[in-house]
Scaffold this active site. Structure first.
Site, PDB file in Angstrom:
ATOM      1  N   VAL A 117       8.253  11.410   4.680  1.00 18.64           N
ATOM      2  CA  VAL A 117       8.425  11.670   3.254  1.00 18.64           C
ATOM      3  C   VAL A 117       8.109  10.376   2.527  1.00 18.64           C
ATOM      4  CG1 VAL A 117      10.020  12.427   1.447  1.00 18.64           C
ATOM      5  CG2 VAL A 117      10.269  13.306   3.789  1.00 18.64           C
ATOM      6  N   CYS A 118       7.382  10.500   1.403  1.00 16.70           N
ATOM      7  CA  CYS A 118       7.165   9.344   0.520  1.00 16.70           C
ATOM      8  C   CYS A 118       6.465   8.238   1.309  1.00 16.70           C
ATOM      9  CB  CYS A 118       8.529   8.934  -0.035  1.00 16.70           C
ATOM     10  SG  CYS A 118       8.551   7.951  -1.527  1.00 16.70           S
ATOM     11  N   SER A 119       6.926   7.002   1.183  1.00 14.38           N
ATOM     12  CA  SER A 119       6.268   5.881   1.858  1.00 14.38           C
ATOM     13  C   SER A 119       6.499   5.884   3.371  1.00 14.38           C
ATOM     14  CB  SER A 119       6.731   4.552   1.254  1.00 14.38           C
ATOM     15  OG  SER A 119       8.139   4.467   1.260  1.00 14.38           O
ATOM     16  N   GLY A 120       7.220   6.873   3.889  1.00 15.46           N
ATOM     17  CA  GLY A 120       7.356   7.001   5.344  1.00 15.46           C
ATOM     18  C   GLY A 120       6.009   7.138   6.037  1.00 15.46           C
ATOM     19  N   SER A 170       4.559  14.074  -0.031  1.00 18.87           N
ATOM     20  CA  SER A 170       4.419  13.177  -1.174  1.00 18.87           C
ATOM     21  C   SER A 170       5.797  12.570  -1.479  1.00 18.87           C
ATOM     22  CB  SER A 170       3.834  13.964  -2.348  1.00 18.87           C
ATOM     23  OG  SER A 170       3.551  13.107  -3.425  1.00 18.87           O
TER      24      SER A 170
END
Lengths: 229, 229
Positions: A117-120, A170
């Site tokens: 998720v996200c910057s993961g 995202s």
């Protein structure tokens, strides 16, 4: 399955053994990156066993402050069917954590689904796991992810992207929609809808619909980290 | 405020001192009831100080498994500007926790906002704090809340309900929308929208729009708890 598709059922899909989900924790992880998906996987008891895993079996502070206990150190983590990698401001330091990167490299080949998720997704990219694959990331800090690897086909407009066993979402809230899509793939559409209804969540089912792509790279990561430090 | 309303800003509203939010934990709390709101309050650093509080300053297991560390025992909790009470299957036992009920009775008069999510309103009702007020709760288990007090004007169709300092949200995901509404009231609409955009969250702004009211009392709480035990 329950006869009422809208209700949680403790005995839903009893024929299917519980799957084990391992969620990675590191200092400065973003709360909803982690807990949106964990809510959806854990909403109906007995379907998924959730483990949290980190450098050590100790509390790990989120970006927002609250601390989550890691159930296992990386070296002691049981086999995992699913892996979840959250993002957050702490990703900047997590990218340098070789134990974390090695854990992801070692465990991903045996997992049915590896989610970020996200910057993961920046962490998965740095580990080389997304080489040659399509992936997405947080929109306002998109360059932070793309900077980690030019061997990834970064998708600018997507709520989430599936490529083989890798599913990258995202920013922050997108992880919840991704989790429901993964649930639908593993347990069926009715099951995922049952979870969404019970959690009173208005599920966005279209992976390609991304109202936040218009904020692409709205934030300069270096400037932001400077302001936060 | 940042000139770009869509971006997080470490120096947003520097004139306004941080507010302190205390989130109550009890065994079996629902993850997203807690962490949807905490994400929104904590998304922009420096705006809200988040404390977790429980019977003891120890880890507390959620309904889904993962454990959150309580920063403070009730008796040691610093003054709070905002209070958040999550719901979850653990609410059944939490209703009998006199220390928790007393904490809410003692601290609510000094708080600017007292929030609940899902069955958390059952706890506020049991504490007598919602007497004579309008409130809502989880839709599929609505009767569980209404059974706790007949002195509350229970609202069947609402994403969340504001009445004085008390703001009660419907089930699980509704807490995230409620949190943004409270943020808008405390910090302005632009600030709340900035948070929603950064967390890529499609904010439902209408408190009266409730697509899940059609599931009213779809689940029998006694039957469900029997199945889970």
């Amino acid at each position: 399955m329950s006869t009422d598709q809208s209700s949680p059922s403790a005995d839903a899909d009893q024929r299917i053994p519980p799957l084990t989900l391992g969620a990675v924790l590191y200092p400065g992880f973003e709360l909803l990156d982690l807990y949106g998906p964990l809510e959806m996987f854990g909403a109906i008891p007995g379907q998924f066993t959730i483990h949290t895993v980190a450098d050590a079996a100790q509390p790990v502070a989120s970006s927002q402050g609250p601390r989550t206990v890691a159930d296992y150190a990386y070296s002691e983590c049981p086999p995992l069917d699913l892996i979840l990698v959250p993002g957050g401001f702490g990703t900047v330091e997590a990218l340098e954590n070789q134990v974390l990167l090695d854990f992801l490299r070692e465990r991903s080949p045996d997992a049915r689904v590896v989610m970020s998720v996200c910057s993961g997704s920046a962490i998965l990219a740095r580990a080389g796991l997304l080489d040659g694959r399509r992936a997405t990331s947080n929109k306002q800090l998109f360059k932070f992810a793309t900077d980690q690897s030019d061997r990834v086909q970064w998708v600018e407009q997507a709520r989430w992207v599936e490529d083989g066993p890798f599913v990258t979402a995202s920013g922050v809230s997108a992880g919840t929609d991704m989790a429901l899509a993964v649930l639908a793939a593993l347990r069926g559409e009715d099951y995922a809808q049952q979870v969404a209804d019970f959690t009173e969540y208005q599920w966005h089912r279209d992976a390609d619909s991304d109202p936040f792509a218009r904020f692409l790279n709205a934030v300069d990561i270096d400037q932001l980290m400077g302001a936060l430090s």
